[in-house]
Design a protein around this motif. Structure first.
Motif, PDB file in Angstrom:
ATOM      1  N   GLU A  52       0.838  -1.202   0.000  1.00 43.55           N
ATOM      2  CA  GLU A  52       0.000   0.000   0.000  1.00 43.55           C
ATOM      3  C   GLU A  52       0.877   1.257   0.000  1.00 43.55           C
ATOM      4  N   ARG A  53       1.917   1.248   0.824  1.00 49.15           N
ATOM      5  CA  ARG A  53       2.833   2.391   0.880  1.00 49.15           C
ATOM      6  C   ARG A  53       3.536   2.573  -0.469  1.00 49.15           C
ATOM      7  N   LEU A  54       3.921   1.470  -1.093  1.00 47.87           N
ATOM      8  CA  LEU A  54       4.578   1.529  -2.396  1.00 47.87           C
ATOM      9  C   LEU A  54       3.649   2.158  -3.433  1.00 47.87           C
ATOM     10  N   GLN A  55       2.378   1.792  -3.402  1.00 44.28           N
ATOM     11  CA  GLN A  55       1.412   2.382  -4.336  1.00 44.28           C
ATOM     12  C   GLN A  55       1.241   3.877  -4.082  1.00 44.28           C
ATOM     13  N   GLN A  56       1.266   4.271  -2.814  1.00 42.79           N
ATOM     14  CA  GLN A  56       1.174   5.693  -2.487  1.00 42.79           C
ATOM     15  C   GLN A  56       2.379   6.445  -3.046  1.00 42.79           C
ATOM     16  N   TYR A  57       3.559   5.857  -2.903  1.00 40.63           N
ATOM     17  CA  TYR A  57       4.761   6.478  -3.459  1.00 40.63           C
ATOM     18  C   TYR A  57       4.647   6.607  -4.973  1.00 40.63           C
ATOM     19  N   LYS A  58       4.144   5.578  -5.637  1.00 37.32           N
ATOM     20  CA  LYS A  58       4.013   5.612  -7.097  1.00 37.32           C
ATOM     21  C   LYS A  58       3.037   6.713  -7.528  1.00 37.32           C
ATOM     22  N   LEU A  59       1.955   6.881  -6.781  1.00 38.35           N
ATOM     23  CA  LEU A  59       0.976   7.921  -7.093  1.00 38.35           C
ATOM     24  C   LEU A  59       1.594   9.313  -6.945  1.00 38.35           C
ATOM     25  N   VAL A  60       2.316   9.519  -5.858  1.00 29.59           N
ATOM     26  CA  VAL A  60       2.986  10.805  -5.650  1.00 29.59           C
ATOM     27  C   VAL A  60       4.014  11.040  -6.750  1.00 29.59           C
ATOM     28  N   GLU A  61       4.732   9.986  -7.145  1.00 35.96           N
ATOM     29  CA  GLU A  61       5.729  10.115  -8.204  1.00 35.96           C
ATOM     30  C   GLU A  61       5.079  10.550  -9.519  1.00 35.96           C
ATOM     31  N   MET A  62       3.921   9.979  -9.835  1.00 35.04           N
ATOM     32  CA  MET A  62       3.217  10.372 -11.061  1.00 35.04           C
ATOM     33  C   MET A  62       2.844  11.859 -11.021  1.00 35.04           C
ATOM     34  N   LYS A  63       2.365  12.333  -9.878  1.00 34.85           N
ATOM     35  CA  LYS A  63       1.986  13.744  -9.746  1.00 34.85           C
ATOM     36  C   LYS A  63       3.207  14.651  -9.878  1.00 34.85           C
ATOM     37  N   LEU A  64       4.311  14.262  -9.247  1.00 36.91           N
ATOM     38  CA  LEU A  64       5.522  15.077  -9.329  1.00 36.91           C
ATOM     39  C   LEU A  64       6.085  15.103 -10.747  1.00 36.91           C
ATOM     40  N   LEU A  65       6.016  13.971 -11.436  1.00 32.95           N
ATOM     41  CA  LEU A  65       6.496  13.932 -12.818  1.00 32.95           C
ATOM     42  C   LEU A  65       5.654  14.828 -13.725  1.00 32.95           C
ATOM     43  N   ALA A  66       4.341  14.869 -13.472  1.00 33.39           N
ATOM     44  CA  ALA A  66       3.462  15.746 -14.256  1.00 33.39           C
ATOM     45  C   ALA A  66       3.818  17.216 -13.989  1.00 33.39           C
ATOM     46  N   GLN A  67       4.079  17.560 -12.735  1.00 28.45           N
ATOM     47  CA  GLN A  67       4.480  18.929 -12.405  1.00 28.45           C
ATOM     48  C   GLN A  67       5.821  19.266 -13.060  1.00 28.45           C
ATOM     49  N   GLN A  68       6.730  18.294 -13.066  1.00 27.84           N
ATOM     50  CA  GLN A  68       8.040  18.514 -13.680  1.00 27.84           C
ATOM     51  C   GLN A  68       7.896  18.770 -15.182  1.00 27.84           C
ATOM     52  N   ARG A  69       7.057  17.979 -15.842  1.00 26.57           N
ATOM     53  CA  ARG A  69       6.825  18.192 -17.284  1.00 26.57           C
ATOM     54  C   ARG A  69       6.245  19.577 -17.546  1.00 26.57           C
ATOM     55  N   ASP A  70       5.296  19.999 -16.708  1.00 30.20           N
ATOM     56  CA  ASP A  70       4.693  21.326 -16.879  1.00 30.20           C
ATOM     57  C   ASP A  70       5.737  22.432 -16.735  1.00 30.20           C
ATOM     58  N   LEU A  71       6.576  22.313 -15.717  1.00 31.44           N
ATOM     59  CA  LEU A  71       7.607  23.330 -15.507  1.00 31.44           C
ATOM     60  C   LEU A  71       8.645  23.321 -16.631  1.00 31.44           C
ATOM     61  N   GLN A  72       8.998  22.128 -17.090  1.00 31.40           N
ATOM     62  CA  GLN A  72       9.979  22.045 -18.171  1.00 31.40           C
ATOM     63  C   GLN A  72       9.425  22.640 -19.469  1.00 31.40           C
ATOM     64  N   ALA A  73       8.120  22.625 -19.636  1.00 26.32           N
ATOM     65  CA  ALA A  73       7.507  23.256 -20.808  1.00 26.32           C
ATOM     66  C   ALA A  73       7.357  24.760 -20.600  1.00 26.32           C
ATOM     67  N   LYS A  74       7.139  25.179 -19.363  1.00 28.43           N
ATOM     68  CA  LYS A  74       6.908  26.592 -19.063  1.00 28.43           C
ATOM     69  C   LYS A  74       8.201  27.416 -19.141  1.00 28.43           C
ATOM     70  N   ILE A  75       9.317  26.851 -18.707  1.00 25.58           N
ATOM     71  CA  ILE A  75      10.574  27.607 -18.656  1.00 25.58           C
ATOM     72  C   ILE A  75      11.008  28.112 -20.036  1.00 25.58           C
ATOM     73  N   PRO A  76      10.998  27.276 -21.082  1.00 22.22           N
ATOM     74  CA  PRO A  76      11.372  27.814 -22.397  1.00 22.22           C
ATOM     75  C   PRO A  76      10.417  28.913 -22.895  1.00 22.22           C
ATOM     76  N   ASP A  77       9.131  28.797 -22.557  1.00 18.76           N
ATOM     77  CA  ASP A  77       8.173  29.834 -22.953  1.00 18.76           C
ATOM     78  C   ASP A  77       8.505  31.168 -22.288  1.00 18.76           C
ATOM     79  N   ILE A  78       8.840  31.125 -21.014  1.00 26.28           N
ATOM     80  CA  ILE A  78       9.190  32.356 -20.292  1.00 26.28           C
ATOM     81  C   ILE A  78      10.472  32.946 -20.869  1.00 26.28           C
ATOM     82  N   GLU A  79      11.453  32.081 -21.152  1.00 27.69           N
ATOM     83  CA  GLU A  79      12.712  32.566 -21.730  1.00 27.69           C
ATOM     84  C   GLU A  79      12.477  33.207 -23.097  1.00 27.69           C
TER      85      GLU A  79
END
Length: 197
Positions: A52-79
């Motif tokens: 159960e804890r492992l699944q919770q970690y995987k869920l959090v990882e998916m959310k963090l990866l989505a945030q990372q993708r959003d930021l990686q797309a946003k930074i070049p736009d701002i630049e």
């Protein structure tokens, strides 16, 4: 089953050494038998809690990866926006117009002739666009760029921490499972020895 899972959670939470931004640290189990005795769990309950804890970690990882993708797309736009504002400021006062192609909608471009721009309009999101002087726009965009880069660094650190917790949890699951297999094998061998004598 639910109560034993919550007991295991309490034991793991009290024994966890680190936590990062709400992500609980995983407990490395050195001695499986001691871990099970201290938590008051049987092997199946402990494995269930760890899964159960492992699944919770995987869920959090998916959310963090989505945030990372959003930021990686946003930074070049701002630049890119910063570069455009800098180009407008450089052309200002030279008397030379700036000819620019800009995207009107997806796949549709138009050409503009810009002479001595005193201000720019920045799209803030949520159907809001505001007009700023070039200096204010540069300051705002630079602040947004710095914030996005700082957020990306924090996200990368969180992801590294999370991956460590996933690895620790997977190793702990394997250790508990292997300990259980070993114990069952010893009990079987002891039963066979008793039958032979």
């Amino acid at each position: 089953m639910a109560s034993s899972s919550s007991e295991a959670g309490a034991v793991a939470a009290s024994a966890s050494t680190t936590e990062r931004r709400g992500i609980p640290g995983a407990q490395f189990v050195e001695d499986v038998e001691t871990y099970l005795n201290q938590s008051g769990l049987d092997v199946n309950s402990a494995l269930s809690f760890l899964q159960e804890r492992l699944q919770q970690y995987k869920l959090v990882e998916m959310k963090l990866l989505a945030q990372q993708r959003d930021l990686q797309a946003k930074i070049p736009d701002i630049e890119k926006c910063l570069d455009v504002v800098a180009t407008l400021q450089a052309k200002k006062g030279t008397g030379e117009p700036l000819i620019a192609d800009f995207e009107v909608s997806e796949g549709m471009y138009s050409q503009a002739r810009i002479e001595d721009a005193e201000s720019v309009c920045l799209w803030l999101g949520a159907n809001v666009m505001l007009e700023y002087s070039c200096e204010e726009a540069t300051d705002l965009l630079q602040k947004n760029l710095d914030n996005a880069k700082a957020s990306l660094e924090v996200l990368v650190t969180d992801l590294l921490f999370l991956r460590d917790q996933v690895t620790i949890t997977q190793v702990t699951i394997a250790r508990v499972y292997n300990w259980d297999v070993h114990q069952k094998r010893r009990m079987r061998e002891a039963a066979i020895t008793e039958e032979e004598s």
